[in-house]
Design an enzyme around this catalytic site. Sequence first.
Site, PDB file in Angstrom:
ATOM      1  CB  CYS A 137      -0.824   0.217   1.541  1.00  0.00           C
ATOM      2  SG  CYS A 137      -2.055   1.674   2.123  1.00  0.00           S
ATOM      3  CG  HIS A 178      -4.447  -0.827   5.032  1.00  0.00           C
ATOM      4  ND1 HIS A 178      -3.808   0.045   3.726  1.00  0.00           N
ATOM      5  CD2 HIS A 178      -5.131  -1.560   4.054  1.00  0.00           C
ATOM      6  CE1 HIS A 178      -4.421  -0.305   3.042  1.00  0.00           C
ATOM      7  NE2 HIS A 178      -5.376  -1.707   2.864  1.00  0.00           N
ATOM      8  CG  ASN A 224     -12.666  10.359  -4.815  1.00  0.00           C
ATOM      9  OD1 ASN A 224     -14.221  10.875  -5.049  1.00  0.00           O
ATOM     10  ND2 ASN A 224     -11.479  10.998  -5.459  1.00  0.00           N
ATOM     11  N   GLY A 245     -14.047   6.032  -8.433  1.00  0.00           N
ATOM     12  CA  GLY A 245     -13.256   6.819  -8.633  1.00  0.00           C
ATOM     13  C   GLY A 245     -12.169   7.222  -7.636  1.00  0.00           C
ATOM     14  CG  HIS A 276      -7.147   8.563   0.048  1.00  0.00           C
ATOM     15  ND1 HIS A 276      -7.404   7.968  -0.002  1.00  0.00           N
ATOM     16  CD2 HIS A 276      -7.860   9.775  -1.166  1.00  0.00           C
ATOM     17  CE1 HIS A 276      -7.661   7.337  -1.653  1.00  0.00           C
ATOM     18  NE2 HIS A 276      -7.792   8.859  -2.123  1.00  0.00           N
TER      19      HIS A 276
HETATM   20  P1  5GP Z   1      -8.031   8.910  -4.746  1.00  0.00           P
HETATM   21  O1  5GP Z   1      -8.385   8.923  -6.579  1.00  0.00           O
HETATM   22  O2  5GP Z   1      -7.872   7.236  -4.983  1.00  0.00           O
HETATM   23  O3  5GP Z   1      -8.989   8.885  -4.861  1.00  0.00           O
HETATM   24  O4  5GP Z   1      -6.673   9.349  -4.628  1.00  0.00           O
HETATM   25  C1  5GP Z   1      -5.624   9.372  -4.464  1.00  0.00           C
HETATM   26  C2  5GP Z   1      -4.970  10.841  -4.967  1.00  0.00           C
HETATM   27  O5  5GP Z   1      -3.641  10.760  -4.447  1.00  0.00           O
HETATM   28  C3  5GP Z   1      -4.750  11.486  -5.766  1.00  0.00           C
HETATM   29  O6  5GP Z   1      -5.065  12.238  -5.482  1.00  0.00           O
HETATM   30  C4  5GP Z   1      -3.280  11.538  -5.991  1.00  0.00           C
HETATM   31  O7  5GP Z   1      -2.861  12.976  -6.530  1.00  0.00           O
HETATM   32  C5  5GP Z   1      -2.182  11.026  -4.655  1.00  0.00           C
HETATM   33  N1  5GP Z   1      -1.421  10.117  -4.375  1.00  0.00           N
HETATM   34  C6  5GP Z   1      -0.809   9.323  -5.543  1.00  0.00           C
HETATM   35  N2  5GP Z   1       0.521   8.471  -4.829  1.00  0.00           N
HETATM   36  C7  5GP Z   1       0.915   9.923  -3.853  1.00  0.00           C
HETATM   37  C8  5GP Z   1       2.292  10.026  -4.228  1.00  0.00           C
HETATM   38  O8  5GP Z   1       3.519   9.097  -4.002  1.00  0.00           O
HETATM   39  N3  5GP Z   1       2.795  10.904  -2.640  1.00  0.00           N
HETATM   40  C9  5GP Z   1       1.702  11.982  -2.822  1.00  0.00           C
HETATM   41  N4  5GP Z   1       1.607  12.889  -1.749  1.00  0.00           N
HETATM   42  N5  5GP Z   1      -0.172  11.798  -3.094  1.00  0.00           N
HETATM   43  C10 5GP Z   1      -0.073  10.687  -4.299  1.00  0.00           C
HETATM   44 ZN    ZN Z   2      -2.629   1.224   3.328  1.00  0.00          ZN
END
Ligand code: 5GP
Ligand code: ZN
Length: 117
Positions: A6, A48, A89, A95, A102
């Site tokens: 993860c 987690h 999300n 999405g 988060h």
């Molecule tokens: P989701 O689409 O799952 O709701 O959002 C995932 C978020 O994680 C996205 O806004 C993406 O930009 C962010 N994200 C993905 N990989 C990383 C990373 O390695 N570091 C950080 N700080 N954010 C990340």
């Molecule tokens: Zn995790």
Amino acid sequence: MRMEDCLFCKIIKGEVPSQKVYEDEEILAFKDIHPAAPIHILVIPKKHIDSLAQMQAEDEEMIGKIYHVINQIAEEQGFKENGYRVIVNCGKDGGQEVMHLHFHLLAGKSLGEKIVG
Ligand code: 5GP
Ligand code: ZN
């Protein structure tokens, strides 16, 4: 999913670098790598949990605390008065791409494009 695989668990452990905004024993907040607004912070539980759909009754208090932390960050960073948006999300149709619960905290401009309300 396995915690070892993860991305956000790796960020919590410091194996992947992040720009931390807030940290305590159960919650971490850090800047999103692809900000969708001038301020885009991710607030996550250190435990987690794949997604909101997987939360348990025992997580209620910690998730309540996440909202409190969001308010604290808004206060500290000076955007509490102007306002902000919190997005979770969940799952495929929601999405969600990173399968570790988060909360997106967005601020710093008028967020205009409303999906609801
Ligand atoms: P989701 O689409 O799952 O709701 O959002 C995932 C978020 O994680 C996205 O806004 C993406 O930009 C962010 N994200 C993905 N990989 C990383 C990373 O390695 N570091 C950080 N700080 N954010 C990340
Ligand atoms: Zn995790």
